[in-house]
Design a protein around this motif. Structure first.
Motif, PDB file in Angstrom:
ATOM      1  N   ASP A   1       0.921  -1.514   0.081  1.00 24.15           N
ATOM      2  CA  ASP A   1      -0.281  -0.314   0.018  1.00 24.15           C
ATOM      3  C   ASP A   1       1.009   1.513   0.072  1.00 24.15           C
ATOM      4  OD1 ASP A   1      -0.383   0.745   3.015  1.00 24.15           O
ATOM      5  OD2 ASP A   1       0.284  -0.505   2.326  1.00 24.15           O
ATOM      6  N   SER A   2       2.146   0.856   0.681  1.00 22.31           N
ATOM      7  CA  SER A   2       3.243   2.295   0.609  1.00 22.31           C
ATOM      8  C   SER A   2       3.808   1.965  -0.876  1.00 22.31           C
ATOM      9  CB  SER A   2       3.940   2.163   1.744  1.00 22.31           C
ATOM     10  OG  SER A   2       4.858   2.220   1.352  1.00 22.31           O
ATOM     11  N   LEU A   3       4.244   3.317  -0.336  1.00 22.08           N
ATOM     12  CA  LEU A   3       5.555   4.059  -1.257  1.00 22.08           C
ATOM     13  C   LEU A   3       6.698   3.032  -1.602  1.00 22.08           C
ATOM     14  CD1 LEU A   3       5.682   7.496  -1.594  1.00 22.08           C
ATOM     15  CD2 LEU A   3       4.712   6.224  -3.479  1.00 22.08           C
ATOM     16  N   LEU A   4       7.229   2.892  -0.437  1.00 19.50           N
ATOM     17  CA  LEU A   4       7.928   1.474  -0.244  1.00 19.50           C
ATOM     18  C   LEU A   4       8.127   0.062  -0.604  1.00 19.50           C
ATOM     19  CD1 LEU A   4       9.148   2.357   3.690  1.00 19.50           C
ATOM     20  CD2 LEU A   4      10.748   3.148   1.487  1.00 19.50           C
ATOM     21  N   ASP A   5       6.781   0.150  -0.984  1.00 20.25           N
ATOM     22  CA  ASP A   5       6.194  -1.258  -1.608  1.00 20.25           C
ATOM     23  C   ASP A   5       5.932  -1.122  -3.267  1.00 20.25           C
ATOM     24  OD1 ASP A   5       6.185  -2.159   0.730  1.00 20.25           O
ATOM     25  OD2 ASP A   5       3.830  -1.469   0.612  1.00 20.25           O
ATOM     26  N   ALA A   6       6.366   0.002  -3.501  1.00 27.85           N
ATOM     27  CA  ALA A   6       6.088   0.272  -4.888  1.00 27.85           C
ATOM     28  C   ALA A   6       7.567  -0.912  -6.077  1.00 27.85           C
ATOM     29  CB  ALA A   6       5.889   1.562  -5.556  1.00 27.85           C
ATOM     30  N   ASP A   7       8.711  -1.146  -5.517  1.00 27.22           N
ATOM     31  CA  ASP A   7       9.615  -1.293  -6.244  1.00 27.22           C
ATOM     32  C   ASP A   7       9.852  -2.678  -6.369  1.00 27.22           C
ATOM     33  OD1 ASP A   7      11.261  -2.558  -3.948  1.00 27.22           O
ATOM     34  OD2 ASP A   7      10.537  -0.588  -3.345  1.00 27.22           O
ATOM     35  N   LEU A   8       8.911  -3.513  -5.241  1.00 28.59           N
ATOM     36  CA  LEU A   8       8.565  -4.837  -4.549  1.00 28.59           C
ATOM     37  C   LEU A   8       6.892  -4.685  -5.735  1.00 28.59           C
ATOM     38  CD1 LEU A   8       8.168  -7.662  -2.987  1.00 28.59           C
ATOM     39  CD2 LEU A   8       6.190  -5.833  -2.046  1.00 28.59           C
ATOM     40  N   LEU A   9       6.245  -4.303  -5.988  1.00 30.26           N
ATOM     41  CA  LEU A   9       4.738  -4.442  -7.081  1.00 30.26           C
ATOM     42  C   LEU A   9       5.479  -4.898  -8.303  1.00 30.26           C
ATOM     43  CD1 LEU A   9       1.881  -2.512  -5.424  1.00 30.26           C
ATOM     44  CD2 LEU A   9       2.891  -4.592  -4.842  1.00 30.26           C
ATOM     45  N   ALA A  10       6.100  -3.369  -8.882  1.00 29.82           N
ATOM     46  CA  ALA A  10       6.974  -3.138  -9.886  1.00 29.82           C
ATOM     47  C   ALA A  10       7.672  -4.720 -10.771  1.00 29.82           C
ATOM     48  CB  ALA A  10       7.551  -2.016 -10.646  1.00 29.82           C
ATOM     49  N   ALA A  11       8.541  -5.458  -9.588  1.00 30.22           N
ATOM     50  CA  ALA A  11       9.505  -6.435  -9.657  1.00 30.22           C
ATOM     51  C   ALA A  11       8.225  -7.647  -9.716  1.00 30.22           C
ATOM     52  CB  ALA A  11      10.035  -6.186  -8.718  1.00 30.22           C
ATOM     53  N   ALA A  12       7.279  -7.675  -9.349  1.00 35.74           N
ATOM     54  CA  ALA A  12       5.987  -8.670  -9.259  1.00 35.74           C
ATOM     55  C   ALA A  12       6.004  -9.450 -10.658  1.00 35.74           C
ATOM     56  CB  ALA A  12       5.101  -9.150  -8.276  1.00 35.74           C
ATOM     57  N   ASP A  13       5.143 -10.589 -10.667  1.00 30.47           N
ATOM     58  CA  ASP A  13       4.783 -10.278 -12.028  1.00 30.47           C
ATOM     59  C   ASP A  13       2.935 -10.510 -12.054  1.00 30.47           C
ATOM     60  OD1 ASP A  13       7.231 -13.034 -13.140  1.00 30.47           O
ATOM     61  OD2 ASP A  13       6.639 -13.753 -12.067  1.00 30.47           O
ATOM     62  N   ARG A  14       2.572 -10.123 -10.708  1.00 29.15           N
ATOM     63  CA  ARG A  14       1.668 -10.039 -10.715  1.00 29.15           C
ATOM     64  C   ARG A  14       1.334  -9.296  -9.252  1.00 29.15           C
ATOM     65  NH1 ARG A  14      -3.222 -14.035 -12.371  1.00 29.15           N
ATOM     66  NH2 ARG A  14      -4.363 -11.698 -11.990  1.00 29.15           N
ATOM     67  N   ALA A  15       0.523  -7.995  -9.419  1.00 32.53           N
ATOM     68  CA  ALA A  15       0.528  -7.262  -8.398  1.00 32.53           C
ATOM     69  C   ALA A  15      -0.983  -6.772  -8.017  1.00 32.53           C
ATOM     70  CB  ALA A  15       1.792  -6.390  -8.013  1.00 32.53           C
ATOM     71  N   TRP A  16      -1.083  -6.574  -7.090  1.00 33.55           N
ATOM     72  CA  TRP A  16      -2.555  -5.981  -5.882  1.00 33.55           C
ATOM     73  C   TRP A  16      -2.064  -4.567  -5.351  1.00 33.55           C
ATOM     74  CZ3 TRP A  16      -1.724 -10.844  -6.902  1.00 33.55           C
ATOM     75  CH2 TRP A  16      -2.612 -11.131  -8.281  1.00 33.55           C
ATOM     76  N   ARG A  17      -2.993  -3.606  -5.279  1.00 31.15           N
ATOM     77  CA  ARG A  17      -2.588  -2.729  -4.555  1.00 31.15           C
ATOM     78  C   ARG A  17      -4.104  -2.476  -3.890  1.00 31.15           C
ATOM     79  NH1 ARG A  17      -4.512   2.234  -5.621  1.00 31.15           N
ATOM     80  NH2 ARG A  17      -4.058   3.074  -8.100  1.00 31.15           N
ATOM     81  N   PRO A  18      -4.199  -1.600  -2.283  1.00 28.99           N
ATOM     82  CA  PRO A  18      -5.831  -2.108  -2.107  1.00 28.99           C
ATOM     83  C   PRO A  18      -5.925  -0.442  -2.156  1.00 28.99           C
ATOM     84  CG  PRO A  18      -3.776  -1.506   0.163  1.00 28.99           C
ATOM     85  CD  PRO A  18      -3.540  -2.407  -1.245  1.00 28.99           C
ATOM     86  N   GLY A  19      -7.617  -0.015  -1.526  1.00 30.30           N
ATOM     87  CA  GLY A  19      -8.209   0.946  -2.109  1.00 30.30           C
ATOM     88  C   GLY A  19      -7.962   2.678  -1.067  1.00 30.30           C
ATOM     89  N   HIS A  20      -6.690   2.018  -0.559  1.00 39.54           N
ATOM     90  CA  HIS A  20      -6.381   2.928   0.787  1.00 39.54           C
ATOM     91  C   HIS A  20      -4.220   3.454   0.537  1.00 39.54           C
ATOM     92  CE1 HIS A  20      -6.025  -0.390   2.923  1.00 39.54           C
ATOM     93  NE2 HIS A  20      -4.914  -0.235   2.960  1.00 39.54           N
ATOM     94  N   GLY A  21      -4.083   4.005   1.251  1.00 38.51           N
ATOM     95  CA  GLY A  21      -2.656   4.125   1.620  1.00 38.51           C
ATOM     96  C   GLY A  21      -2.129   5.026   0.396  1.00 38.51           C
ATOM     97  N   GLU A  22      -0.639   4.906   0.944  1.00 38.31           N
ATOM     98  CA  GLU A  22       0.218   6.065  -0.071  1.00 38.31           C
ATOM     99  C   GLU A  22      -0.094   5.915  -1.684  1.00 38.31           C
ATOM    100  OE1 GLU A  22       4.441   8.103   1.073  1.00 38.31           O
ATOM    101  OE2 GLU A  22       4.233   5.549   1.296  1.00 38.31           O
ATOM    102  N   LEU A  23       0.081   4.363  -1.982  1.00 39.30           N
ATOM    103  CA  LEU A  23       0.176   4.387  -4.065  1.00 39.30           C
ATOM    104  C   LEU A  23      -0.806   5.374  -4.097  1.00 39.30           C
ATOM    105  CD1 LEU A  23       1.146   1.119  -4.040  1.00 39.30           C
ATOM    106  CD2 LEU A  23       3.177   3.003  -3.889  1.00 39.30           C
ATOM    107  N   VAL A  24      -2.209   5.253  -3.692  1.00 42.42           N
ATOM    108  CA  VAL A  24      -3.684   5.930  -3.717  1.00 42.42           C
ATOM    109  C   VAL A  24      -3.972   7.086  -3.535  1.00 42.42           C
ATOM    110  CG1 VAL A  24      -5.392   5.705  -3.619  1.00 42.42           C
ATOM    111  CG2 VAL A  24      -4.867   3.537  -3.121  1.00 42.42           C
ATOM    112  N   ASP A  25      -2.699   7.643  -2.630  1.00 44.91           N
ATOM    113  CA  ASP A  25      -2.682   8.946  -2.847  1.00 44.91           C
ATOM    114  C   ASP A  25      -2.203  10.452  -3.455  1.00 44.91           C
ATOM    115  OD1 ASP A  25      -4.188   8.945  -0.338  1.00 44.91           O
ATOM    116  OD2 ASP A  25      -2.244   8.796   1.268  1.00 44.91           O
ATOM    117  N   GLN A  26      -0.761   8.700  -4.096  1.00 46.94           N
ATOM    118  CA  GLN A  26       0.027   9.424  -5.101  1.00 46.94           C
ATOM    119  C   GLN A  26      -0.454   9.170  -6.411  1.00 46.94           C
ATOM    120  OE1 GLN A  26       2.937  11.101  -4.058  1.00 46.94           O
ATOM    121  NE2 GLN A  26       2.389  11.646  -2.201  1.00 46.94           N
ATOM    122  N   ASP A  27      -1.406   8.448  -6.292  1.00 48.22           N
ATOM    123  CA  ASP A  27      -2.425   8.055  -7.810  1.00 48.22           C
ATOM    124  C   ASP A  27      -0.960   6.903  -9.149  1.00 48.22           C
ATOM    125  OD1 ASP A  27      -3.906   7.186  -9.545  1.00 48.22           O
ATOM    126  OD2 ASP A  27      -3.140   8.821 -10.612  1.00 48.22           O
TER     127      ASP A  27
END
Length: 269
Positions: free
Chosen positions: A212-238
């Motif tokens: 859910d956070s910007l510190l997770d962004a590289d983790l999500l990008a590195a995976a074959d498939r990934a998901w983020r919840p509808g809340h959190g820092e990634l949502v706030d930053q679109d």
């Protein structure tokens, strides 16, 4: 199924404090909850009972790897359903635990990688420069790798945050505000690097991730498939990335839905 690796962030992704559960419906319709963490004798983090059952199934069908910015000691307080994971990634990728024990070889690699950033002492000094007791509640160092502040977010000055983030960027560090915690992490200290290491060790043919956070962004990008919840820092930053699905659910409902998505993807759906 054993070749499917599921790497998931914990706080506000799979597990939730009382204030983060987002139980907005009528009380009589609230889901039953299971406490998965106790701190200083009090319950701290929860999952729904449905999520708990799904997590136990996920652990049986995949290589399930908790991934967290927590230190190993903080991670040890979390007791998820199912058997203890063989691998866990802590300290934002700075530590890999194997059967609960720190992997010393990985720690040495991390120490060499973060040497290109400004020293931790310099980052701590910058974090405390201009900090006011009205909004700074605590200051901590994690594993001698990174620092974080516990703040009163409502009183945190936006200009101080912007100036500190700019300094951090120029000196090889990343700032991330998650709830009441402001993390300062060396740019080379990433969850994705540890994910690649664990995937190589387990021979994973498919990697799935959530966060859910910007510190997770590289983790999500590195995976074959990934998901983020509808809340959190990634949502706030679109924040968006190819292969990363944004869920509509928030709070504990999002945690439950994420485990469902993991199971479906592991089954080839």
């Amino acid at each position: 199924m054993s070749r499917v690796l599921v790497a998931s962030d914990l706080d506000r992704t799979l597990i939730y404090s009382a204030r983060a559960l987002a139980l907005t419906g009528p009380d009589e319709q609230a889901p039953r909850l299971l406490c998965v963490e106790v701190y200083q004798g009090l319950p701290l983090s929860y999952v729904t009972e449905t999520a708990a059952a799904l997590l136990a199934e996920l652990a049986a069908r995949t290589v399930f790897v908790p991934v967290t910015t927590r230190t190993p000691a903080q991670y040890a307080r979390v007791h998820l359903p199912g058997p203890p994971p063989r691998f866990a990634i802590c300290a934002n990728g700075g530590r890999i635990l194997v059967d609960g024990e720190n992997d010393a070889a990985w720690s040495r690699r991390v120490e060499r990688a973060v040497a290109d950033s400004a020293p931790l002492a310099a980052m701590r000094e910058r974090l405390l420069d201009g900090a006011e007791p009205t909004w700074l509640l605590k200051e901590r160092v994690a594993e001698d790798l990174f620092a974080y502040l516990v703040v009163d977010r409502a009183l945190l000055p936006a200009d101080w945050l912007d100036e500190t983030a700019a300094w951090a960027h120029d000196h090889g560090w990343t700032l991330s505000l998650q709830g009441r915690k402001l993390y300062a992490v060396p740019r080379a200290l990433t969850k994705s690097a540890a994910l690649h290491e664990v995937a190589a060790r387990t021979g994973a043919g498919l990697t799935l991730a959530a966060g859910d956070s910007l510190l997770d962004a590289d983790l999500l990008a590195a995976a074959d498939r990934a998901w983020r919840p509808g809340h959190g820092e990634l949502v706030d930053q679109d924040w968006r990335h190819e292969g990363v699905t944004a869920l509509e659910e928030v709070g504990a409902a999002a945690g439950e839905e994420l485990v469902r998505r993991f199971l479906k993807a592991a089954a080839g759906e």
